[in-house]
Design an enzyme around this catalytic site. Structure first.
Site, PDB file in Angstrom:
ATOM      1  CE1 TYR A  19      13.935  -9.954  12.130  1.00 19.04           C
ATOM      2  CE2 TYR A  19      14.187  -8.083  10.640  1.00 19.04           C
ATOM      3  CZ  TYR A  19      14.547  -9.357  11.047  1.00 19.04           C
ATOM      4  OH  TYR A  19      15.533 -10.029  10.380  1.00 19.04           O
ATOM      5  CG  HIS A  38      24.728 -11.332   9.308  1.00 20.08           C
ATOM      6  ND1 HIS A  38      24.542 -11.951  10.526  1.00 20.08           N
ATOM      7  CD2 HIS A  38      23.486 -11.215   8.760  1.00 20.08           C
ATOM      8  CE1 HIS A  38      23.268 -12.191  10.712  1.00 20.08           C
ATOM      9  NE2 HIS A  38      22.593 -11.764   9.659  1.00 20.08           N
ATOM     10  CG  ASN A  90      17.980  -5.539   5.594  1.00 20.87           C
ATOM     11  OD1 ASN A  90      16.914  -5.420   6.157  1.00 20.87           O
ATOM     12  ND2 ASN A  90      18.214  -6.537   4.773  1.00 20.87           N
ATOM     13  CE1 TYR A 107      20.862 -13.156 -44.063  1.00 14.76           C
ATOM     14  CE2 TYR A 107      20.485 -14.637 -42.213  1.00 14.76           C
ATOM     15  CZ  TYR A 107      20.173 -14.217 -43.492  1.00 14.76           C
ATOM     16  OH  TYR A 107      19.180 -14.845 -44.190  1.00 14.76           O
ATOM     17  NE  ARG A 165      22.183  -9.398 -46.257  1.00 15.94           N
ATOM     18  CZ  ARG A 165      21.095 -10.156 -46.502  1.00 15.94           C
ATOM     19  NH1 ARG A 165      19.900  -9.663 -46.361  1.00 15.94           N
ATOM     20  NH2 ARG A 165      21.255 -11.393 -46.905  1.00 15.94           N
ATOM     21  CG  PHE A 179      14.877  -7.604   2.275  1.00 18.08           C
ATOM     22  CD1 PHE A 179      14.730  -8.852   1.702  1.00 18.08           C
ATOM     23  CD2 PHE A 179      14.059  -7.275   3.347  1.00 18.08           C
ATOM     24  CE1 PHE A 179      13.807  -9.765   2.171  1.00 18.08           C
ATOM     25  CE2 PHE A 179      13.124  -8.188   3.831  1.00 18.08           C
ATOM     26  CZ  PHE A 179      12.994  -9.432   3.244  1.00 18.08           C
ATOM     27  CD  GLU A 220      16.941 -14.535   5.418  1.00 13.48           C
ATOM     28  OE1 GLU A 220      17.900 -15.035   4.794  1.00 13.48           O
ATOM     29  OE2 GLU A 220      17.077 -13.769   6.380  1.00 13.48           O
TER      30      GLU A 220
END
Length: 657
Positions: A164, A194, A307, A395, A398, A444, A529
């Site tokens: 791959y 991409h 990647n 508050y 303190r 990834f 994906e």
């Protein structure tokens, strides 16, 4: 023959000049002529003579006189920009420099190096690399690992094994086998296709961090990149040639594909790049100006470059470091506010926190004790109300150890995850040279840093939420015993009225930003994906929340210092007086209303540069040395001498503490 690279309306032109005796104006006219020649409509101009323009350097944007000789005004191969009259007001105008160019015009090439081995990078190291303080080189061990993993890839190609991303397509095309003759084209196509991000580009600092982190991951030796290519990428980093990387486009699984592809696109000489010398220009011109050649991708190398989770993680590093800085300074600001509001120190007693021993809580309570009234640092303000009838404070005063404390612990938790991610191999497939094989997995996936950074935003936001309430107490005369909105002649003057509104607006905006992005997932790549982290947005919004925290605390710092003006001639403790003096060195007291935004920005800058911490830290350290027995173990989050900022202000030897 001198040659100049000229930016005209978003395009870059290489303009040779046979005669260096020509003027800057001649260069500008020739660039405009070439620009018009390339346009079907002559760029909308009848002739070059109709065009009015200015010429300026890309580095620093300094304007040039059109009458100056080129040999006097410019160096050979310098980058300049021709700004045509009226263009700067156009919405289509594309500047040659990123926002805040004044920050980069002072860039100086670093002389020191950081050795990267893929295993020992820290968040501090990466932030310093982003600021341009170091160059990079590989350790010998890292070089050997990189070579060994590349040998595995070369053997796969030689044996025509189907693997791959090396001999197949990507995502849904994982079953498509690619001919050996097309393997290099496959990698270039991957980077080009991409590179589909949108939005503003990363600043040079953030792009430098992104590139440095990717180099560190490649140095681990599990990516299959060749040593030759990796060294070429390091040369590009060391020359500060930085790709145009849009901030939006990653879903944070299969890595940060879009931003890392834009990063790789510049490395191969395509798209845009920036350097201190050139400004934004075509990548091939920027590389050429620095004597560098574009990377020629070998099989698997495009995938090796894009990647991983490096965008999420590099932004996460900045977020963690800024969060750490503002968290410890928040204790100092809150202590100053407590003094102005005439609060008590009893809530910070050691025994109270010993019976609820969260590390962050103990640390914050200790800081308050080291800054507030004590035998060590007496306070005239505290002495003035020692016998008042108030039993306890609100508050927001303190409970600072409990509220600020969990922020410290949150930051420590997130920093641990980010540090692990910095030194993790996040490729797919992974190359294991010791086994002589590649294995597909899911390193990834960005869920770890995504979840951590969502948590960081939620945790750090509370510093702003409680700070805004303290600002309200400072401004409200029924709660503070001070003039309304901290100004004399109220009504004629409004004082801090709208500064408080600004703080409230920032806190409200951050509440929406604290919604976790990592609870969302959208299936992508034709359902291959099918679960993603959305970590890119987690990182970007965490930084926005942290910036809001810094700004709210800047407003509180100003308000507390203004409150002290109404308590004079009484003085607070020595360390808090030093903080007051620091603020007054950049912001004068309010006598009457004035333009307030620059003062807020000046205080914000003090916090960003950690100057408030640097002033107080030596006093905190000395108090610690005198009050904590050596036998008592310190928490990892407790600061020590080693963790003091290198530029911390030293206490004069003659000063009594």
């Amino acid at each position: 023959m001198p040659r100049y690279t000229v930016h005209v309306r978003g395009e870059w032109l290489a303009v040779p000049c046979q005669n260096a005796q020509l003027t800057v104006g001649c260069l500008g006219r020739e660039a405009v002529r070439r620009y018009m020649k390339n346009k079907p409509d002559n760029g909308g101009f009848a002739s070059v003579d109709d065009v009015c323009f200015l010429v300026r350097r890309c580095k620093g944007l300094g304007l040039l006189d059109n009458e100056d000789l080129l040999e006097v005004a410019l160096e050979d191969n310098e980058f300049v920009e021709v700004v045509i009259e009226g263009d700067a007001m156009s919405p289509d105008f594309i500047p040659s420099q990123p926002e805040g160019v004044y920050l980069y015009s002072k860039y100086r090439e670093p002389e020191k190096y950081i050795d990267l081995d893929g295993d020992s990078l820290t968040t501090e190291d990466l932030v310093n690399l982003g600021k341009g303080r170091y160059k990079i080189k590989l350790t010998p061990v890292a070089e050997k690992k990189v070579q060994e993993s590349r040998e595995v890839i070369d053997r796969i190609i030689e044996e025509k094994t189907v693997v791959y991303g090396i001999t197949t397509g990507f995502g849904k095309f994982a079953r498509t086998v690619i001919p050996v003759s097309k393997l290099q084209e496959l990698q270039v196509n991957l980077v080009r296709s991409h590179s589909a991000g949108v939005g503003k580009p990363f600043s040079p600092e953030r792009c430098r961090m992104l590139l440095a982190l990717r180099i560190n991951v490649l140095a681990k030796g599990y990516s299959g990149i060749s040593l030759e290519t990796l060294k070429q990428v390091i040369e590009i980093f060391n020359a500060s040639c930085l790709s145009y990387v849009p901030e939006k486009g990653t879903v944070g699984a299969s890595g940060d594909l879009a931003p890392l592809s834009h990063l790789a696109l510049g490395l191969i000489g395509e798209g845009k790049m920036w350097s201190p010398k050139s400004g934004w220009a075509d990548a091939k011109y920027v590389l050429q100006a620095h004597g560098l050649k574009p990377v020629v991708l070998k099989p698997k190398e495009g995938l090796a470059l894009i990647n991983g989770t490096q965008m999420i993680t590099s932004l996460g590093c900045e977020a963690v470091e800024r969060a750490s800085a503002i968290a410890r300074q928040a204790d100092i600001v809150a202590a100053l506010t407590l003094e102005v509001l005439k609060g008590t120190t009893k809530a910070f007693d050691t025994d109270i926190h010993a019976v609820r021993p969260h590390r962050g809580q103990i640390e914050v309570a200790f800081r308050f004790r080291s800054l507030l009234d004590s035998d060590h640092h007496p306070s005239e303000i505290a002495e003035s109300h020692r016998f008042c009838d108030r039993v306890q404070d609100a508050y927001t005063l303190r409970c600072c150890p409990q509220v600020h404390g969990v922020v410290n612990d949150t930051i420590a938790f997130v920093k641990d995850i980010i540090t692990t991610e910095l030194n993790s191999a996040t490729d797919n497939p992974m190359v294991f040279a010791s086994r002589g094989e590649t294995i597909s997995g899911g390193n990834f996936h960005g869920e770890y840093p995504a979840k951590a950074l969502d948590y960081l935003a939620i945790g750090v936001h509370e510093l702003a939420a409680i700070s805004e309430r303290r600002i309200e107490r400072l401004c409200n005369p029924s709660l503070s015993e001070l003039p309304a909105f901290l100004v004399a002649e109220g009504g004629l003057n409004s004082g801090f009225m709208i500064a408080h509104c600004t703080a409230a607006a920032l806190v409200s905006e951050s509440k929406a930003l604290c919604h976790p992005s990592s609870v969302d997932s959208l299936s992508t790549s034709a359902a291959t994906e099918d679960h993603v982290s959305m970590g890119g947005w987690a990182a970007r919004k965490a930084l926005r929340v942290i910036e809001h925290v810094e700004q709210v605390l800047a407003i509180e710092l100003l308000a507390a210092c203004q409150g002290i003006e109404f308590l004079r001639p009484l003085k607070t403790t020595t360390p808090l007086e030093k903080v007051y003096d620091l603020v007054r060195s950049v912001v004068r007291p309010w006598i009457k209303d004035r333009f307030m935004a620059p003062d807020i920005e000046a205080a914000h800058r003090l916090l960003l540069e950690q100057k408030v911490w640097n002033v107080a830290a030596p006093y905190i350290e000395k108090y610690k040395m005198e009050h904590i027995p050596e036998s008592r173990p310190l928490s990892p989050t407790a600061f020590s001498l080693q963790s003091l900022h290198q530029k911390a202000t030293k206490i004069p030897e003659t000063e009594e503490l």
